[in-house]
Scaffold this motif. Sequence first.
Motif, PDB file in Angstrom:
ATOM      1  N   LEU A  78       0.830  -1.207   0.000  1.00  0.00           N
ATOM      2  CA  LEU A  78       0.000   0.000   0.000  1.00  0.00           C
ATOM      3  C   LEU A  78       0.864   1.256   0.000  1.00  0.00           C
ATOM      4  O   LEU A  78       0.572   2.216  -0.725  1.00  0.00           O
ATOM      5  N   THR A  79       1.912   1.274   0.795  1.00  0.00           N
ATOM      6  CA  THR A  79       2.800   2.445   0.860  1.00  0.00           C
ATOM      7  C   THR A  79       3.380   2.776  -0.506  1.00  0.00           C
ATOM      8  O   THR A  79       3.440   3.954  -0.904  1.00  0.00           O
ATOM      9  N   LYS A  80       3.791   1.762  -1.263  1.00  0.00           N
ATOM     10  CA  LYS A  80       4.337   1.981  -2.602  1.00  0.00           C
ATOM     11  C   LYS A  80       3.287   2.581  -3.529  1.00  0.00           C
ATOM     12  O   LYS A  80       3.556   3.515  -4.283  1.00  0.00           O
ATOM     13  N   ARG A  81       2.096   2.031  -3.473  1.00  0.00           N
ATOM     14  CA  ARG A  81       1.018   2.534  -4.335  1.00  0.00           C
ATOM     15  C   ARG A  81       0.678   3.987  -4.012  1.00  0.00           C
ATOM     16  O   ARG A  81       0.469   4.812  -4.901  1.00  0.00           O
ATOM     17  N   LEU A  82       0.611   4.301  -2.710  1.00  0.00           N
ATOM     18  CA  LEU A  82       0.247   5.656  -2.290  1.00  0.00           C
ATOM     19  C   LEU A  82       1.319   6.662  -2.669  1.00  0.00           C
ATOM     20  O   LEU A  82       1.017   7.805  -3.013  1.00  0.00           O
ATOM     21  N   SER A  83       2.573   6.236  -2.620  1.00  0.00           N
ATOM     22  CA  SER A  83       3.670   7.122  -3.019  1.00  0.00           C
ATOM     23  C   SER A  83       3.557   7.483  -4.496  1.00  0.00           C
ATOM     24  O   SER A  83       3.742   8.649  -4.883  1.00  0.00           O
ATOM     25  N   GLU A  84       3.214   6.512  -5.316  1.00  0.00           N
ATOM     26  CA  GLU A  84       3.056   6.762  -6.757  1.00  0.00           C
ATOM     27  C   GLU A  84       1.907   7.732  -7.020  1.00  0.00           C
ATOM     28  O   GLU A  84       2.025   8.655  -7.838  1.00  0.00           O
ATOM     29  N   ILE A  85       0.800   7.540  -6.321  1.00  0.00           N
ATOM     30  CA  ILE A  85      -0.360   8.418  -6.504  1.00  0.00           C
ATOM     31  C   ILE A  85      -0.039   9.832  -6.043  1.00  0.00           C
ATOM     32  O   ILE A  85      -0.384  10.819  -6.701  1.00  0.00           O
ATOM     33  N   SER A  86       0.648   9.952  -4.917  1.00  0.00           N
ATOM     34  CA  SER A  86       1.019  11.259  -4.387  1.00  0.00           C
ATOM     35  C   SER A  86       1.961  11.992  -5.331  1.00  0.00           C
ATOM     36  O   SER A  86       1.796  13.193  -5.587  1.00  0.00           O
ATOM     37  N   ASN A  87       2.941  11.293  -5.866  1.00  0.00           N
ATOM     38  CA  ASN A  87       3.877  11.916  -6.806  1.00  0.00           C
ATOM     39  C   ASN A  87       3.164  12.390  -8.063  1.00  0.00           C
ATOM     40  O   ASN A  87       3.494  13.449  -8.620  1.00  0.00           O
ATOM     41  N   LYS A  88       2.202  11.615  -8.508  1.00  0.00           N
ATOM     42  CA  LYS A  88       1.429  11.990  -9.699  1.00  0.00           C
ATOM     43  C   LYS A  88       0.641  13.271  -9.443  1.00  0.00           C
ATOM     44  O   LYS A  88       0.570  14.164 -10.291  1.00  0.00           O
ATOM     45  N   GLN A  89       0.057  13.396  -8.236  1.00  0.00           N
ATOM     46  CA  GLN A  89      -0.705  14.599  -7.886  1.00  0.00           C
ATOM     47  C   GLN A  89       0.205  15.821  -7.828  1.00  0.00           C
ATOM     48  O   GLN A  89      -0.153  16.900  -8.313  1.00  0.00           O
ATOM     49  N   ARG A  90       1.395  15.664  -7.253  1.00  0.00           N
ATOM     50  CA  ARG A  90       2.333  16.788  -7.167  1.00  0.00           C
ATOM     51  C   ARG A  90       2.742  17.269  -8.556  1.00  0.00           C
ATOM     52  O   ARG A  90       2.837  18.469  -8.807  1.00  0.00           O
ATOM     53  N   GLN A  91       3.001  16.316  -9.456  1.00  0.00           N
ATOM     54  CA  GLN A  91       3.386  16.695 -10.811  1.00  0.00           C
ATOM     55  C   GLN A  91       2.238  17.394 -11.526  1.00  0.00           C
ATOM     56  O   GLN A  91       2.449  18.375 -12.255  1.00  0.00           O
TER      57      GLN A  91
END
Length: 199
Positions: free
Chosen positions: A159-172
């Motif tokens: 879950l942590t890996k998935r959430l990191s990817e989603i968060s990075n996408k939002q920041r970009q």
Amino acid sequence: MRAVVRFCLLAAGLASLPMVAHAQWQAVEKVKTYAIAGKSGAELYESIGARGPEMGGKARAIAHTGFKLTWTRKYEPQGDACVLVSAQPKLTITYTLPKPAEQLPVTTRRSWETFIAGVHKHELVHGEMIKDMVKEIETESVGLTAADDPDCRKIRNDLTKRLSEISNKQRQRARDFDKTELSDGGNLQQLVLGLVREQ
């Protein structure tokens, strides 16, 4: 209404699926202000440059959208697997906007009102992006299953890996939006010019 009807229509079909909980939630949205000085549009913008929210300790912004997000999650062992059966977010979004400390002359007030309405609208787009991120996290989370994980440990790393990817996408996405808005002829650039020229 439509959501209730859709729920009723889907209820029978979902009865045979593993139990996963999607709870309704709403973001709490707040506006806070910081004081700026000046009587003209140019003076107000200069004050924004001196007093605006610091961004990474390098520069100051006109406004800022921040958020606090916490989750209540329920993991449930099912045989040798672990299932994340519910994930309830608690989201608070705070919009930080400039506010003149003194009453403005009539002509300046008009250009200021146009400027601040446009800036607030810009920040609300950032707020919607944050809500979209939380919805995507919820979709990715609820029902997530890890095999051979009866102690529900592996699933947390996944879950942590998935959430990191989603968060990075939002920041970009937010950076790309700001870049467009601040570019030559962009919406924020036009708002600034309108304020400084008191149009």
